[in-house]
Design a protein around this motif. Structure first.
Motif, PDB file in Angstrom:
ATOM      1  N   SER A   1      20.735  11.019 -11.553  1.00  0.00           N
ATOM      2  CA  SER A   1      21.438  10.165 -12.293  1.00  0.00           C
ATOM      3  C   SER A   1      20.894   8.780 -12.162  1.00  0.00           C
ATOM      4  CB  SER A   1      23.030   9.962 -11.794  1.00  0.00           C
ATOM      5  OG  SER A   1      23.079   9.891 -10.629  1.00  0.00           O
ATOM      6  N   SER A   2      19.852   8.515 -11.150  1.00  0.00           N
ATOM      7  CA  SER A   2      19.258   7.279 -10.769  1.00  0.00           C
ATOM      8  C   SER A   2      17.887   7.479  -9.937  1.00  0.00           C
ATOM      9  CB  SER A   2      20.320   6.548  -9.954  1.00  0.00           C
ATOM     10  OG  SER A   2      20.523   7.203  -8.845  1.00  0.00           O
ATOM     11  N   ILE A   3      17.218   6.357 -10.018  1.00  0.00           N
ATOM     12  CA  ILE A   3      15.708   6.105  -9.219  1.00  0.00           C
ATOM     13  C   ILE A   3      16.200   5.121  -8.232  1.00  0.00           C
ATOM     14  CG2 ILE A   3      13.335   6.040  -9.244  1.00  0.00           C
ATOM     15  CD1 ILE A   3      13.474   6.890 -11.988  1.00  0.00           C
ATOM     16  N   GLU A   4      15.959   5.486  -6.803  1.00  0.00           N
ATOM     17  CA  GLU A   4      16.162   4.148  -5.942  1.00  0.00           C
ATOM     18  C   GLU A   4      14.753   4.169  -5.147  1.00  0.00           C
ATOM     19  OE1 GLU A   4      19.311   5.844  -3.593  1.00  0.00           O
ATOM     20  OE2 GLU A   4      20.713   5.720  -5.234  1.00  0.00           O
ATOM     21  N   PHE A   5      14.623   2.887  -4.950  1.00  0.00           N
ATOM     22  CA  PHE A   5      13.397   2.589  -3.750  1.00  0.00           C
ATOM     23  C   PHE A   5      13.987   2.872  -2.287  1.00  0.00           C
ATOM     24  CE2 PHE A   5      11.572  -0.634  -6.771  1.00  0.00           C
ATOM     25  CZ  PHE A   5      10.388  -0.141  -6.977  1.00  0.00           C
ATOM     26  N   SER A   6      12.830   3.563  -1.805  1.00  0.00           N
ATOM     27  CA  SER A   6      13.313   3.660  -0.384  1.00  0.00           C
ATOM     28  C   SER A   6      12.132   2.874   0.271  1.00  0.00           C
ATOM     29  CB  SER A   6      12.628   5.195  -0.040  1.00  0.00           C
ATOM     30  OG  SER A   6      12.780   5.293   1.578  1.00  0.00           O
TER      31      SER A   6
ATOM     32  N   LEU B   1      10.176  -0.447 -12.664  1.00  0.00           N
ATOM     33  CA  LEU B   1       9.973  -0.500 -13.910  1.00  0.00           C
ATOM     34  C   LEU B   1      10.428   0.633 -14.537  1.00  0.00           C
ATOM     35  CD1 LEU B   1       6.554  -2.367 -13.941  1.00  0.00           C
ATOM     36  CD2 LEU B   1       8.841  -3.205 -14.132  1.00  0.00           C
ATOM     37  N   ILE B   2      10.708   1.892 -14.060  1.00  0.00           N
ATOM     38  CA  ILE B   2      11.166   3.099 -14.652  1.00  0.00           C
ATOM     39  C   ILE B   2      12.502   2.750 -15.125  1.00  0.00           C
ATOM     40  CG2 ILE B   2      11.399   5.507 -14.644  1.00  0.00           C
ATOM     41  CD1 ILE B   2       9.134   5.514 -12.310  1.00  0.00           C
ATOM     42  N   PRO B   3      13.030   2.916 -16.147  1.00  0.00           N
ATOM     43  CA  PRO B   3      14.265   2.700 -16.669  1.00  0.00           C
ATOM     44  C   PRO B   3      15.494   3.960 -16.047  1.00  0.00           C
ATOM     45  CG  PRO B   3      13.174   2.560 -18.725  1.00  0.00           C
ATOM     46  CD  PRO B   3      12.315   2.992 -17.304  1.00  0.00           C
TER      47      PRO B   3
ATOM     48  N   ASP C   1       0.889  -1.371   0.046  1.00  0.00           N
ATOM     49  CA  ASP C   1       0.081  -0.107   0.219  1.00  0.00           C
ATOM     50  C   ASP C   1       0.888   1.266  -0.037  1.00  0.00           C
ATOM     51  OD1 ASP C   1       1.104  -0.121   2.425  1.00  0.00           O
ATOM     52  OD2 ASP C   1      -0.856  -0.579   3.707  1.00  0.00           O
ATOM     53  N   VAL C   2       2.133   1.163  -0.092  1.00  0.00           N
ATOM     54  CA  VAL C   2       2.988   2.272   0.002  1.00  0.00           C
ATOM     55  C   VAL C   2       4.325   1.939  -0.946  1.00  0.00           C
ATOM     56  CG1 VAL C   2       4.638   3.946   1.068  1.00  0.00           C
ATOM     57  CG2 VAL C   2       2.464   2.858   2.373  1.00  0.00           C
ATOM     58  N   ILE C   3       4.577   2.858  -1.831  1.00  0.00           N
ATOM     59  CA  ILE C   3       5.592   2.993  -2.946  1.00  0.00           C
ATOM     60  C   ILE C   3       6.533   4.139  -2.279  1.00  0.00           C
ATOM     61  CG2 ILE C   3       6.625   2.820  -5.104  1.00  0.00           C
ATOM     62  CD1 ILE C   3       3.937   1.505  -6.140  1.00  0.00           C
ATOM     63  N   SER C   4       7.716   4.141  -2.354  1.00  0.00           N
ATOM     64  CA  SER C   4       8.579   5.229  -2.179  1.00  0.00           C
ATOM     65  C   SER C   4       9.751   5.247  -2.852  1.00  0.00           C
ATOM     66  CB  SER C   4       8.983   5.326  -0.488  1.00  0.00           C
ATOM     67  OG  SER C   4       7.747   5.425   0.306  1.00  0.00           O
ATOM     68  N   MET C   5      10.037   6.260  -3.491  1.00  0.00           N
ATOM     69  CA  MET C   5      11.224   6.524  -4.365  1.00  0.00           C
ATOM     70  C   MET C   5      12.036   7.623  -4.212  1.00  0.00           C
ATOM     71  SD  MET C   5       9.300   5.035  -8.092  1.00  0.00           S
ATOM     72  CE  MET C   5       8.155   6.263  -7.739  1.00  0.00           C
TER      73      MET C   5
END
Length: 220
Positions: free
Chosen positions: A134-139, A150-152, A125-129
């Protein structure tokens, strides 16, 4: 062994692709439609062409999602092609630049939608990024199921710049689309170093367990 190709006749406009290109995204309509388990139920005049009654020209961008999810046409590449084909450097060029950037933003939004749906299926129920240039990281919260990004990474610079100038448009769209699960988008600036910052994006939504039970054997 030759890979199987199929033809999608979308509103009279035909697109040829590999079946595996579509089934690579099993949670999408076409990924499900052409999965192995549904192969025998598909209807086709020649066992290769399938008609879909939708806008064939708009479908080009749907195919872009399936075929070019990891590819990005840069402004520099556009400039080279425009110069080669001797296209006047005027509003036409600006249109192509804006259209190219818009296509990438659309791909990012489609990826976010797909991630939300997958997360829901796994009772998240929560997505944190953390969106950096230069990058996308999950928190990632330990209480949340694991989720694939799924985001390049190649899209991170444009997304970072977009959020810098407009941090609400994507959120407003997602909140409207997923209002039935009370989706909430928040985007806050996160300082990394002096003159360097990122965006902490948090997408939360609600699971309706009573509705889930309506489809369970518990109430049937």
């Amino acid at each position: 062994m030759t890979e199987e190709t199929i033809i999608l006749n979308v509103g009279g406009v035909k697109y040829e692709t590999f079946r595996s290109t579509l089934t690579a995204y099993p949670n999408t309509m076409l990924g499900t439609m052409f999965s192995e388990r549904n192969k025998m139920t598909l209807k086709s005049d020649d066992n290769k062409t399938y008609f879909i009654d939708r806008n064939g020209y708009a479908f080009y961008y749907i195919m872009e999602f399936y075929q070019n999810m990891m590819k990005l046409v840069t402004i520099q590449q556009l400039e080279i092609e425009i110069e080669y084909f001797q296209i006047p450097f005027d509003d036409t060029f600006l249109f192509l630049v804006h259209k190219s950037a818009a296509n990438v933003i659309d791909k990012i939004i489609l990826s976010l939608i797909q991630m939300i749906k997958i997360h829901l299926e796994n009772f998240g129920d929560v997505i944190s990024m953390l969106i950096k240039e230069s990058s996308i990281e999950f928190s990632q919260d330990q209480n949340q199921p694991k989720l694939e990004l799924l985001i390049p990474a190649s899209h991170s610079a444009l997304l970072h710049k977009f959020l810098k100038h407009n941090d609400k448009s994507i959120g407003n769209y997602l909140e409207s689309k997923f209002s039935h699960i009370n989706l909430v988008w928040s985007c806050t600036t996160y300082t990394i170093f002096k003159n360097s910052f990122a965006f902490l994006v948090r997408i939360s939504f609600e699971l309706n367990f009573n509705r889930i039970l309506d489809y369970s054997i518990i109430r049937n």
